[in-house]
Design a protein around this motif. Sequence first.
Motif, PDB file in Angstrom:
ATOM      1  N   ASP B 212       0.817  -1.214   0.000  1.00 36.57           N
ATOM      2  CA  ASP B 212       0.000   0.000   0.000  1.00 36.57           C
ATOM      3  C   ASP B 212       0.849   1.261   0.000  1.00 36.57           C
ATOM      4  O   ASP B 212       0.376   2.329  -0.335  1.00 36.57           O
ATOM      5  CB  ASP B 212      -0.990  -0.001   1.171  1.00 36.57           C
ATOM      6  CG  ASP B 212      -0.282  -0.128   2.501  1.00 36.57           C
ATOM      7  OD1 ASP B 212       0.966  -0.206   2.503  1.00 36.57           O
ATOM      8  OD2 ASP B 212      -0.967  -0.154   3.536  1.00 36.57           O
ATOM      9  N   TRP B 213       2.120   1.136   0.358  1.00 34.80           N
ATOM     10  CA  TRP B 213       2.983   2.324   0.362  1.00 34.80           C
ATOM     11  C   TRP B 213       3.761   2.482  -0.936  1.00 34.80           C
ATOM     12  O   TRP B 213       4.541   3.412  -1.086  1.00 34.80           O
ATOM     13  CB  TRP B 213       3.962   2.265   1.536  1.00 34.80           C
ATOM     14  CG  TRP B 213       4.712   0.983   1.656  1.00 34.80           C
ATOM     15  CD1 TRP B 213       4.404  -0.061   2.475  1.00 34.80           C
ATOM     16  CD2 TRP B 213       5.864   0.569   0.911  1.00 34.80           C
ATOM     17  NE1 TRP B 213       5.286  -1.086   2.290  1.00 34.80           N
ATOM     18  CE2 TRP B 213       6.196  -0.733   1.332  1.00 34.80           C
ATOM     19  CE3 TRP B 213       6.640   1.175  -0.080  1.00 34.80           C
ATOM     20  CZ2 TRP B 213       7.270  -1.442   0.798  1.00 34.80           C
ATOM     21  CZ3 TRP B 213       7.714   0.473  -0.610  1.00 34.80           C
ATOM     22  CH2 TRP B 213       8.014  -0.824  -0.163  1.00 34.80           C
ATOM     23  N   SER B 214       3.553   1.589  -1.872  1.00 42.58           N
ATOM     24  CA  SER B 214       4.349   1.675  -3.099  1.00 42.58           C
ATOM     25  C   SER B 214       3.514   2.170  -4.271  1.00 42.58           C
ATOM     26  O   SER B 214       2.335   1.861  -4.390  1.00 42.58           O
ATOM     27  CB  SER B 214       4.956   0.312  -3.437  1.00 42.58           C
ATOM     28  OG  SER B 214       3.972  -0.535  -3.983  1.00 42.58           O
ATOM     29  N   MET B 215       4.141   2.945  -5.105  1.00 38.86           N
ATOM     30  CA  MET B 215       3.525   3.352  -6.362  1.00 38.86           C
ATOM     31  C   MET B 215       3.913   2.321  -7.425  1.00 38.86           C
ATOM     32  O   MET B 215       4.842   1.544  -7.245  1.00 38.86           O
ATOM     33  CB  MET B 215       4.064   4.713  -6.789  1.00 38.86           C
ATOM     34  CG  MET B 215       4.073   5.771  -5.707  1.00 38.86           C
ATOM     35  SD  MET B 215       2.466   6.484  -5.435  1.00 38.86           S
ATOM     36  CE  MET B 215       2.417   7.612  -6.845  1.00 38.86           C
ATOM     37  N   MET B 217       5.461   2.949  -9.933  1.00 39.46           N
ATOM     38  CA  MET B 217       6.830   3.315 -10.289  1.00 39.46           C
ATOM     39  C   MET B 217       7.860   2.546  -9.449  1.00 39.46           C
ATOM     40  O   MET B 217       8.980   2.301  -9.902  1.00 39.46           O
ATOM     41  CB  MET B 217       6.989   4.823 -10.053  1.00 39.46           C
ATOM     42  CG  MET B 217       8.210   5.421 -10.665  1.00 39.46           C
ATOM     43  SD  MET B 217       8.201   7.210 -10.366  1.00 39.46           S
ATOM     44  CE  MET B 217       7.613   7.795 -11.963  1.00 39.46           C
ATOM     45  N   TYR B 218       7.459   2.205  -8.233  1.00 43.12           N
ATOM     46  CA  TYR B 218       8.366   1.481  -7.333  1.00 43.12           C
ATOM     47  C   TYR B 218       8.901   0.214  -7.997  1.00 43.12           C
ATOM     48  O   TYR B 218      10.072  -0.117  -7.873  1.00 43.12           O
ATOM     49  CB  TYR B 218       7.625   1.141  -6.038  1.00 43.12           C
ATOM     50  CG  TYR B 218       8.379   0.217  -5.120  1.00 43.12           C
ATOM     51  CD1 TYR B 218       9.404   0.688  -4.320  1.00 43.12           C
ATOM     52  CD2 TYR B 218       8.051  -1.132  -5.066  1.00 43.12           C
ATOM     53  CE1 TYR B 218      10.094  -0.166  -3.480  1.00 43.12           C
ATOM     54  CE2 TYR B 218       8.735  -1.996  -4.226  1.00 43.12           C
ATOM     55  CZ  TYR B 218       9.760  -1.508  -3.432  1.00 43.12           C
ATOM     56  OH  TYR B 218      10.438  -2.369  -2.609  1.00 43.12           O
ATOM     57  N   GLY B 233      12.181   3.917  -9.157  1.00 35.34           N
ATOM     58  CA  GLY B 233      11.764   2.916  -8.196  1.00 35.34           C
ATOM     59  C   GLY B 233      12.919   2.203  -7.512  1.00 35.34           C
ATOM     60  O   GLY B 233      14.067   2.673  -7.513  1.00 35.34           O
ATOM     61  N   HIS B 234      12.593   1.092  -6.912  1.00 41.84           N
ATOM     62  CA  HIS B 234      13.544   0.246  -6.188  1.00 41.84           C
ATOM     63  C   HIS B 234      14.734  -0.044  -7.095  1.00 41.84           C
ATOM     64  O   HIS B 234      14.597  -0.609  -8.168  1.00 41.84           O
ATOM     65  CB  HIS B 234      12.815  -1.031  -5.805  1.00 41.84           C
ATOM     66  CG  HIS B 234      13.599  -1.958  -4.940  1.00 41.84           C
ATOM     67  ND1 HIS B 234      14.502  -2.860  -5.435  1.00 41.84           N
ATOM     68  CD2 HIS B 234      13.598  -2.130  -3.590  1.00 41.84           C
ATOM     69  CE1 HIS B 234      15.025  -3.559  -4.434  1.00 41.84           C
ATOM     70  NE2 HIS B 234      14.495  -3.123  -3.292  1.00 41.84           N
ATOM     71  N   GLY B 285      11.760   3.052   0.035  1.00 37.26           N
ATOM     72  CA  GLY B 285      11.634   2.248  -1.169  1.00 37.26           C
ATOM     73  C   GLY B 285      12.971   1.779  -1.709  1.00 37.26           C
ATOM     74  O   GLY B 285      13.031   1.178  -2.759  1.00 37.26           O
TER      75      GLY B 285
END
Lengths: 602, 602
Positions: B212-215, B217-218, B233-234, B285
Amino acid sequence: MERIDFSKVKITGGFWKQKQELVRNITVHAVYNRFSDTGRFEAFKGDTSRFTPHIFWDSDVAKWVEGVAYLTMEKREPKLEAIVDELVDDIEKMQDENGYFNIFYTVMEPENRFKYRGCHELYCAGHLMEAAVAYYNATGKKKLLDLMCKYADYIEKRFVIDKDTGFVTPGHEEIELALVRLYDCTGEERYLKLSEFFVNQRGMQLEDGIADWSMQMYCQSHIPVREQRTAEGHAVRAVYLYCAMADLALKTGDIRLKKACEDIFDNIAEKRMYITGGIGSSQEGEAFTVDYDLPNEISYTESCAALGLALFANRMLLLDPDSKYADVVERAVYNGFMSSISLDGKSFFYTNPLEIIPMHHTRDVSVTGKSRWLPIMSRQEVFDCSCCPPNIVRFIPSIANLIYTKNEDTLFIHQYMDSAADIEIGGKKVRVTQKTAYPVDGKVQISVAGGDINIAVRIPDWCDSYKGETNKGYAYFELKENSPIELDFKMEPVFIEADPRVLDNCGKYAVQRGPVVYCMEGVDNGEGLRDIRLDSKGEFTVEDSKEFLAPILKIKGYRKEKSPTLYRKKTNNYVETEATLIPYFAFANRGETEMQIWNLVK
Amino acid sequence: MERIDFSKVKITGGFWKQKQELVRNITVHAVYNRFSDTGRFEAFKGDTSRFTPHIFWDSDVAKWVEGVAYLTMEKREPKLEAIVDELVDDIEKMQDENGYFNIFYTVMEPENRFKYRGCHELYCAGHLMEAAVAYYNATGKKKLLDLMCKYADYIEKRFVIDKDTGFVTPGHEEIELALVRLYDCTGEERYLKLSEFFVNQRGMQLEDGIADWSMQMYCQSHIPVREQRTAEGHAVRAVYLYCAMADLALKTGDIRLKKACEDIFDNIAEKRMYITGGIGSSQEGEAFTVDYDLPNEISYTESCAALGLALFANRMLLLDPDSKYADVVERAVYNGFMSSISLDGKSFFYTNPLEIIPMHHTRDVSVTGKSRWLPIMSRQEVFDCSCCPPNIVRFIPSIANLIYTKNEDTLFIHQYMDSAADIEIGGKKVRVTQKTAYPVDGKVQISVAGGDINIAVRIPDWCDSYKGETNKGYAYFELKENSPIELDFKMEPVFIEADPRVLDNCGKYAVQRGPVVYCMEGVDNGEGLRDIRLDSKGEFTVEDSKEFLAPILKIKGYRKEKSPTLYRKKTNNYVETEATLIPYFAFANRGETEMQIWNLVK
């Protein structure tokens, strides 16, 4: 040594006149409106239908009342007085038979009264007492004072006599200094004793912390106050305690208390204070950290803490007329405190950072809401925790409290403000007048009517131009009637460096002119302020500014050329630019933009 | 263009020989022991009595197996092979009839297989496939390869044919590049197609995020991969994806995929990469952020990300022999990657900061456990998330993969390592030998036996001394038998500056000698490194160091005098000092101490 109360001093022009008018015409109403919108006034009627009161709402409203009292002292404000009178009636209705009063605990959790150390009841009580004293002094209306004396009596009964409360000393200091004011106003010695009780008990036993994440140090309870030598924990709590310690040292002559105050003050001024007079360098606990730890971008530097430091330093002047105290008052007031209110008087900073890089607020593009904490970039009209706005409302109208102290035969002039003061000294009743545009320039004409007096004037720490003799930073003169003294503290913009142990400022220089610290903003200088090297020759152009009430500075600057590669061999290629600096206290009045105080120099 | 596989290249001496021996004698065993201690091997037997497996334990062990395979390729390691063989038997027993294998989901949550995108199943599968290919190539033992082909077939069935999984593309990339290796090893085109499927589907539909905290894009799913122009992202996920994209661009000739790889690479190299080759500047992230956002003290710069960047850049050389790719390989390998392992080979960094100030870890004295996140200051033997240590175990033994590529008639020499390689080129079988102490000095003798060949040698981006012609950073020669070429890339310590848009480095300079970035440590220079200004004349003394495998540098420096007051007018008083710089990759081997790469200069 004794203070000349601001009720005897009228601000007659210049910087502070404008700021006082702003509070009278705009700020006091703006804060009232926001407090009404958010239910803070109706809570005093027991009406919690729209909002649940916070445990510190009493203090928000109390500080606003204190501000109204101070405005009233100079010129009556019938509409505001009517609001206060209604509020006092509400307090009377809501107060317990026994004297207890707190809008949260009375309505929401009566069973938990005086149970939890972290719950701000005594902090709120202290602010209500200060408001009561102020309102009585300003209007002669005694009802709130009587109610608060009753409350103070009840507090004494519970904490000192019955000892049946859930804690011994409050988690957030404030009542300690308020009880001294209550004593000064009423002459009732038991209030002074009660203040001493709270101060003396602090750190004497293992008390509950105020939360599982806080150490005893957080609320200055790690050791007895007389053994404390460094400023620790939550910065606002700390300086409110130190104010009370200074008050008690003065009233009681306790030299161990005085020594603790002196050492703590030196620790702040020499190791833990930003150039703005801001204190509390960490958001974790809104707290002091360790010596020389003064990061610029993540500084917490709460408005109330800068104000509280000024209050503490100003009290120290009564113990020892050393200009180092008045210098810190000046630094905090013109910078870290003054930055907390917008130029239009309507919005406020809670935190006052020394650097803003907007990109850092939005750098984490691949995650949601997970960026590191940073101070907000623009002022707000109200906060959930809105301690700062009403603190400003009470501080600016009482600013003249900072100007004068006296002993038997000498009037000490600590701050320079265009003003007229009625003072009794050496058996004479005289009027002392300051004519000055300070801090726009450093010329101050001081005159006296009604007799000749001895004065001691502070030579500011930033001033190089005064060549006469001084004692602890004060120059001593005889001020004769009809023969004004003309001081001229030359205000040249200068580069300031920090002790190299402040790692965040190594290789960087701040610009200061007189007491005013300057900053660059992106709106004037483009993005990437850290890349601007100010010309080390320091040839500044000083331009008057009606907008900021202190001049704008311009100087040649240099930027590095941008590079097609991310890394390259060191070059000596610079692009010349003009750098514009504005008073730090005026930052963030033209939108969210980069800002920095500490600059490269070339 | 084609790679000369490291199995054809023997490292014969110098820096890399020592590092490879370290991995063989120490590191591979140290990681095995820590993985055993923490239950990672017994989990493969379905034994969860001591520890609950993590969802990524398969990948930890798989990378270790890959490392064992690479060590075995040069010299058999019977004891390690026995461990792997037993592990392969365990995998065979635990694998489902249908081919599914995952030590977490098989044992703990069989009902949740292929249900959640963020759960690393395909990431683990990818690493197991890489291990299988490596172990087969090294030993000829085919069992693990067969098991993993069966798994790959099952993945194809579920994701491509039945389409009955809970997600379409994995939340953590890895399988995409692994399937290309499986295809290369087996010749089965369906594995290449399956890799293409995962790469092509990414960003094509709205998939569930991985948390839930990632877009989106992550995990690089914000837009289709061919439209991606920036590294997002990561960071580890990102570079593993880019590796697969580059692989597929090479295999399929897809020019849109190639263009995306080129632009993403340029975005990294020109705007989002530390001077160490570290990438992923935020802990939030573990991710890329925005252009020029490269803070030093809070850099995340995961070891796996630096390694992955080297893998990606090395693949780009097959698409386009431009030295900018090999320069980044070199930068990442000698700095951000090499820093991840201690000099004794036993402990590891997950994050590799560019600055350490120990005081910042303990500044918040009044609260408990609430300090801001900072990278740890000393290497650990194992982590809960222990992706980095086994990645090091597989990377160093295969380091020679970075040296050579060839086309029909030219051998490209990208990296300089003391080595001997058996190469077929232009119909000839030749032995190419490098004699060099690189990176201790820049002299490289290159010789060939078995026939004359054309070579292209990379002129490193840091090298000023080569004056001949180059094409995309390579100098072209005919290398004749019995007539070695002597390269001499003069390695002088130089000051490096970053583009001024990197705000954290404005006014600061790094020191680099050849490809090695240097740092200062508190243990050599005392506390307060930020206060040290290195002499701008840059007269360094270069001292050999057996301990660090690259020289120590010394230079005159200046510190500001300490101040009795916290702030003072700008002074020009300095105390002379001697500054000692060591290779960045060797930092934190002598206790927890201050460290910085970017320095003031005077």
